[in-house]
Each structure stands twice: as C-alpha cells, then as structure tokens.
Design a protein around this motif. Structure first.
Motif, PDB file in Angstrom:
ATOM      1  N   MET A   1       2.951  13.678   7.814  1.00 41.14           N
ATOM      2  CA  MET A   1       3.836  13.046   7.341  1.00 41.14           C
ATOM      3  C   MET A   1       3.247  11.928   6.272  1.00 41.14           C
ATOM      4  SD  MET A   1       6.934  12.206   8.507  1.00 41.14           S
ATOM      5  CE  MET A   1       8.035  10.924   8.300  1.00 41.14           C
ATOM      6  N   ALA A   2       3.770  11.853   5.260  1.00 41.43           N
ATOM      7  CA  ALA A   2       3.346  10.893   4.061  1.00 41.43           C
ATOM      8  C   ALA A   2       3.537   9.493   4.442  1.00 41.43           C
ATOM      9  CB  ALA A   2       4.050  11.095   2.735  1.00 41.43           C
ATOM     10  N   ILE A   3       2.439   8.530   3.886  1.00 43.38           N
ATOM     11  CA  ILE A   3       2.329   7.297   4.118  1.00 43.38           C
ATOM     12  C   ILE A   3       3.795   6.733   3.764  1.00 43.38           C
ATOM     13  CG2 ILE A   3      -0.160   7.174   4.447  1.00 43.38           C
ATOM     14  CD1 ILE A   3       0.106   5.897   1.598  1.00 43.38           C
ATOM     15  N   GLU A   4       4.347   5.661   4.305  1.00 45.23           N
ATOM     16  CA  GLU A   4       5.494   5.128   4.045  1.00 45.23           C
ATOM     17  C   GLU A   4       5.431   4.108   2.809  1.00 45.23           C
ATOM     18  OE1 GLU A   4       7.661   3.494   7.302  1.00 45.23           O
ATOM     19  OE2 GLU A   4       7.061   5.025   8.785  1.00 45.23           O
ATOM     20  N   VAL A   5       6.459   3.632   2.267  1.00 46.93           N
ATOM     21  CA  VAL A   5       6.621   2.805   1.150  1.00 46.93           C
ATOM     22  C   VAL A   5       6.434   1.582   1.910  1.00 46.93           C
ATOM     23  CG1 VAL A   5       8.243   1.702  -0.371  1.00 46.93           C
ATOM     24  CG2 VAL A   5       8.252   4.209  -0.094  1.00 46.93           C
ATOM     25  N   GLY A   6       5.575   0.367   1.119  1.00 45.59           N
ATOM     26  CA  GLY A   6       5.418  -0.853   1.811  1.00 45.59           C
ATOM     27  C   GLY A   6       4.045  -0.832   2.479  1.00 45.59           C
ATOM     28  N   THR A   7       3.565   0.165   2.731  1.00 45.56           N
ATOM     29  CA  THR A   7       2.029   0.161   3.340  1.00 45.56           C
ATOM     30  C   THR A   7       1.122   0.120   2.491  1.00 45.56           C
ATOM     31  OG1 THR A   7       1.948   2.549   3.527  1.00 45.56           O
ATOM     32  CG2 THR A   7       3.066   1.371   5.283  1.00 45.56           C
ATOM     33  N   GLU A   8      -0.133  -0.691   2.721  1.00 51.26           N
ATOM     34  CA  GLU A   8      -1.209  -0.791   1.700  1.00 51.26           C
ATOM     35  C   GLU A   8      -1.618   0.766   1.543  1.00 51.26           C
ATOM     36  OE1 GLU A   8      -5.392  -3.125   1.344  1.00 51.26           O
ATOM     37  OE2 GLU A   8      -4.197  -3.268   2.940  1.00 51.26           O
ATOM     38  N   ALA A   9      -2.132   1.044   0.159  1.00 43.58           N
ATOM     39  CA  ALA A   9      -2.344   2.536  -0.048  1.00 43.58           C
ATOM     40  C   ALA A   9      -3.800   2.564   0.251  1.00 43.58           C
ATOM     41  CB  ALA A   9      -2.243   2.573  -1.789  1.00 43.58           C
ATOM     42  N   PRO A  10      -4.235   3.657   0.862  1.00 45.66           N
ATOM     43  CA  PRO A  10      -5.580   3.940   1.301  1.00 45.66           C
ATOM     44  C   PRO A  10      -6.388   4.056   0.212  1.00 45.66           C
ATOM     45  CG  PRO A  10      -4.136   5.522   2.743  1.00 45.66           C
ATOM     46  CD  PRO A  10      -2.991   4.774   1.578  1.00 45.66           C
ATOM     47  N   ASP A  11      -7.566   3.235   0.143  1.00 46.99           N
ATOM     48  CA  ASP A  11      -8.557   3.287  -0.807  1.00 46.99           C
ATOM     49  C   ASP A  11      -9.348   4.437  -0.890  1.00 46.99           C
ATOM     50  OD1 ASP A  11      -9.508   2.288  -3.263  1.00 46.99           O
ATOM     51  OD2 ASP A  11     -11.209   1.282  -1.999  1.00 46.99           O
ATOM     52  N   PHE A  12      -9.897   5.009  -2.048  1.00 51.80           N
ATOM     53  CA  PHE A  12     -10.415   6.383  -1.946  1.00 51.80           C
ATOM     54  C   PHE A  12     -11.659   6.110  -3.457  1.00 51.80           C
ATOM     55  CE2 PHE A  12      -6.587   7.221  -4.293  1.00 51.80           C
ATOM     56  CZ  PHE A  12      -7.127   7.543  -5.455  1.00 51.80           C
ATOM     57  N   GLU A  13     -12.630   6.742  -3.118  1.00 53.75           N
ATOM     58  CA  GLU A  13     -13.348   7.103  -4.418  1.00 53.75           C
ATOM     59  C   GLU A  13     -13.529   8.542  -4.579  1.00 53.75           C
ATOM     60  OE1 GLU A  13     -17.825   6.241  -5.704  1.00 53.75           O
ATOM     61  OE2 GLU A  13     -16.803   4.288  -5.353  1.00 53.75           O
ATOM     62  N   LEU A  14     -13.162   9.089  -5.817  1.00 51.59           N
ATOM     63  CA  LEU A  14     -13.280  10.457  -6.076  1.00 51.59           C
ATOM     64  C   LEU A  14     -13.980  10.880  -7.442  1.00 51.59           C
ATOM     65  CD1 LEU A  14      -9.793  11.772  -4.834  1.00 51.59           C
ATOM     66  CD2 LEU A  14     -11.888  12.134  -3.652  1.00 51.59           C
ATOM     67  N   LYS A  15     -14.608  11.885  -7.560  1.00 52.20           N
ATOM     68  CA  LYS A  15     -15.051  12.184  -8.769  1.00 52.20           C
ATOM     69  C   LYS A  15     -13.908  12.698  -9.751  1.00 52.20           C
ATOM     70  CE  LYS A  15     -19.594  11.673  -7.927  1.00 52.20           C
ATOM     71  NZ  LYS A  15     -20.280  10.491  -8.501  1.00 52.20           N
ATOM     72  N   ASP A  16     -14.035  12.415 -11.166  1.00 49.78           N
ATOM     73  CA  ASP A  16     -12.934  12.925 -12.033  1.00 49.78           C
ATOM     74  C   ASP A  16     -13.594  14.083 -12.691  1.00 49.78           C
ATOM     75  OD1 ASP A  16     -14.675  12.352 -14.352  1.00 49.78           O
ATOM     76  OD2 ASP A  16     -13.435  10.585 -15.116  1.00 49.78           O
ATOM     77  N   ASN A  17     -12.670  14.751 -13.666  1.00 54.31           N
ATOM     78  CA  ASN A  17     -13.236  15.943 -14.321  1.00 54.31           C
ATOM     79  C   ASN A  17     -14.330  15.876 -15.125  1.00 54.31           C
ATOM     80  OD1 ASN A  17     -10.846  14.531 -15.383  1.00 54.31           O
ATOM     81  ND2 ASN A  17     -10.920  15.970 -16.987  1.00 54.31           N
ATOM     82  N   HIS A  18     -14.925  14.750 -15.241  1.00 55.68           N
ATOM     83  CA  HIS A  18     -16.239  14.549 -16.075  1.00 55.68           C
ATOM     84  C   HIS A  18     -17.168  13.970 -15.175  1.00 55.68           C
ATOM     85  CE1 HIS A  18     -13.881  15.045 -19.755  1.00 55.68           C
ATOM     86  NE2 HIS A  18     -12.957  14.479 -19.318  1.00 55.68           N
ATOM     87  N   GLY A  19     -17.160  13.977 -13.920  1.00 56.06           N
ATOM     88  CA  GLY A  19     -17.972  13.788 -12.823  1.00 56.06           C
ATOM     89  C   GLY A  19     -18.107  12.134 -12.763  1.00 56.06           C
ATOM     90  N   ARG A  20     -17.145  11.219 -13.334  1.00 58.00           N
ATOM     91  CA  ARG A  20     -17.354   9.865 -13.064  1.00 58.00           C
ATOM     92  C   ARG A  20     -16.479   9.438 -11.914  1.00 58.00           C
ATOM     93  NH1 ARG A  20     -15.500   9.720 -19.129  1.00 58.00           N
ATOM     94  NH2 ARG A  20     -13.654  10.358 -18.165  1.00 58.00           N
ATOM     95  N   ALA A  21     -17.136   8.768 -11.223  1.00 56.68           N
ATOM     96  CA  ALA A  21     -16.495   7.898  -9.641  1.00 56.68           C
ATOM     97  C   ALA A  21     -15.350   7.257 -10.286  1.00 56.68           C
ATOM     98  CB  ALA A  21     -17.480   7.281  -9.133  1.00 56.68           C
ATOM     99  N   VAL A  22     -14.065   7.476  -9.675  1.00 52.95           N
ATOM    100  CA  VAL A  22     -12.927   6.568  -9.732  1.00 52.95           C
ATOM    101  C   VAL A  22     -12.551   6.133  -8.372  1.00 52.95           C
ATOM    102  CG1 VAL A  22     -10.402   6.855 -10.614  1.00 52.95           C
ATOM    103  CG2 VAL A  22     -12.257   7.872 -11.756  1.00 52.95           C
ATOM    104  N   ARG A  23     -12.247   4.739  -8.243  1.00 53.00           N
ATOM    105  CA  ARG A  23     -11.953   4.089  -7.126  1.00 53.00           C
ATOM    106  C   ARG A  23     -10.476   3.650  -7.237  1.00 53.00           C
ATOM    107  NH1 ARG A  23     -14.667   3.473  -3.242  1.00 53.00           N
ATOM    108  NH2 ARG A  23     -14.870   2.081  -1.603  1.00 53.00           N
ATOM    109  N   LEU A  24      -9.749   3.824  -6.345  1.00 48.86           N
ATOM    110  CA  LEU A  24      -8.192   3.315  -6.527  1.00 48.86           C
ATOM    111  C   LEU A  24      -8.315   1.701  -6.512  1.00 48.86           C
ATOM    112  CD1 LEU A  24      -5.274   3.588  -6.357  1.00 48.86           C
ATOM    113  CD2 LEU A  24      -5.226   3.548  -3.856  1.00 48.86           C
ATOM    114  N   SER A  25      -9.116   1.192  -5.738  1.00 44.42           N
ATOM    115  CA  SER A  25      -9.197  -0.363  -5.777  1.00 44.42           C
ATOM    116  C   SER A  25      -9.607  -0.928  -6.981  1.00 44.42           C
ATOM    117  CB  SER A  25     -10.080  -0.982  -4.301  1.00 44.42           C
ATOM    118  OG  SER A  25     -11.403  -0.253  -4.546  1.00 44.42           O
ATOM    119  N   GLY A  26     -10.333  -0.220  -7.859  1.00 42.60           N
ATOM    120  CA  GLY A  26     -10.832  -0.530  -9.173  1.00 42.60           C
ATOM    121  C   GLY A  26      -9.492  -1.005 -10.139  1.00 42.60           C
TER     122      GLY A  26
END
Length: 152
Positions: A1-26
């Motif tokens: 079940m997908a998270i609901e509209v109105g909720t805080e988006a879960p933060d994450f940090e993932l590597k992009d296609n160039h190996g750089r870290a991307v953080r949602l909270s950034g």
C-alpha cells in the motif's frame, strides 16, 4: 500500500547513475520533488515513460522542481541506460538494500523484485502532496505531473 498524500515523505539517500549520493531531504526548503519509481531500465514501458519525461524536462527540472527517477537497477546499469537514452536527470539506484526506498513508499512488488509505477510529488516542506500508482504494464500520463506541480 502506497504512502498517503499528506504524510511526510520518507527520507532516503541513494546513489545516482554517476555514483553521487542524492538525499531527498537535501531538497527540503529549496525545491519540490517529482519522485518517479519505475520497474527496470531497458524495458519498453519504462524507457517510454522516461523518454516522455526527457521530452518535457523543463517542467520537471527547474528552479522550483527536481525530478528523481528510482529503480532497483544497479548504478552501472543506470549509467549505461542514462547515457544511451540521454537522460539528464538523476537515475537513482535502489539496488541495495534491494528495494528499501521503494518499500518505504509502499511501491515495491516483492514477487517481481522491483518497484511498481509509483509517482509522488513531494513539496518543499517534505510532504507528499500528490501521488499515482499504476500496475507494472500501465504507463503513467506526464500531463498529470505537470498539473500536480502547478497546484503547489
């Protein structure tokens, strides 16, 4: 079940296609985020959807908005895919721990081992303001994203 509209988006940090870290909270306080989950690179519907985003890129990558595309593919796979398709936005790898970010958003298909087609608009404050989740074979409509972002 997908998270609901109105909720805080879960933060994450993932590597992009160039190996750089991307953080949602950034992006918090700076940009809205169009968070686009897709099953796999190099597959028909996914490639078509990403090409459609590329064709309308100024709507999704600008001073107010950042597009982040997430799949369970490895960084090297995403690098080749991004180069081949001339995708000039981050392709994020949810490869390991496998599907952790997709699970946090409720869009991971355990049986198939990939994300389903989930899209979330996260506002500058870090809250989900719009979402759509489609089954694996069903492409999404890019015009819906434009309307959702304009409504912010």
């Amino acid at each position: 079940m997908a998270i609901e509209v109105g909720t805080e988006a879960p933060d994450f940090e993932l590597k992009d296609n160039h190996g750089r870290a991307v953080r949602l909270s950034g992006f918090r306080g700076e940009k809205n985020v169009l968070l686009f989950f897709y099953p796999f690179a190099f597959t028909g519907v996914c490639t078509g959807e990403l090409r459609e985003l590329r064709a309308h890129l100024p709507s999704f990558v600008n001073d107010d908005t950042q597009l982040l595309a997430v799949s369970a593919d490895s960084v090297p796979t995403l690098r080749v895919f991004g180069d081949q398709e001339d995708l000039e936005f981050p392709l994020l790898s949810d490869f390991w721990p496998h599907g952790e970010t997709s699970r946090a958003y409720g869009v991971f298909d355990e049986e198939k081992g990939c994300a389903v087609r989930g899209t979330f608009v996260v506002d500058k404050a870090g809250f989900v303001r719009w979402s759509v989740v489609n089954a694996l074979p069903d492409a999404r409509d890019t015009a819906d994203y434009v309307k959702a972002l304009e409504a912010l």
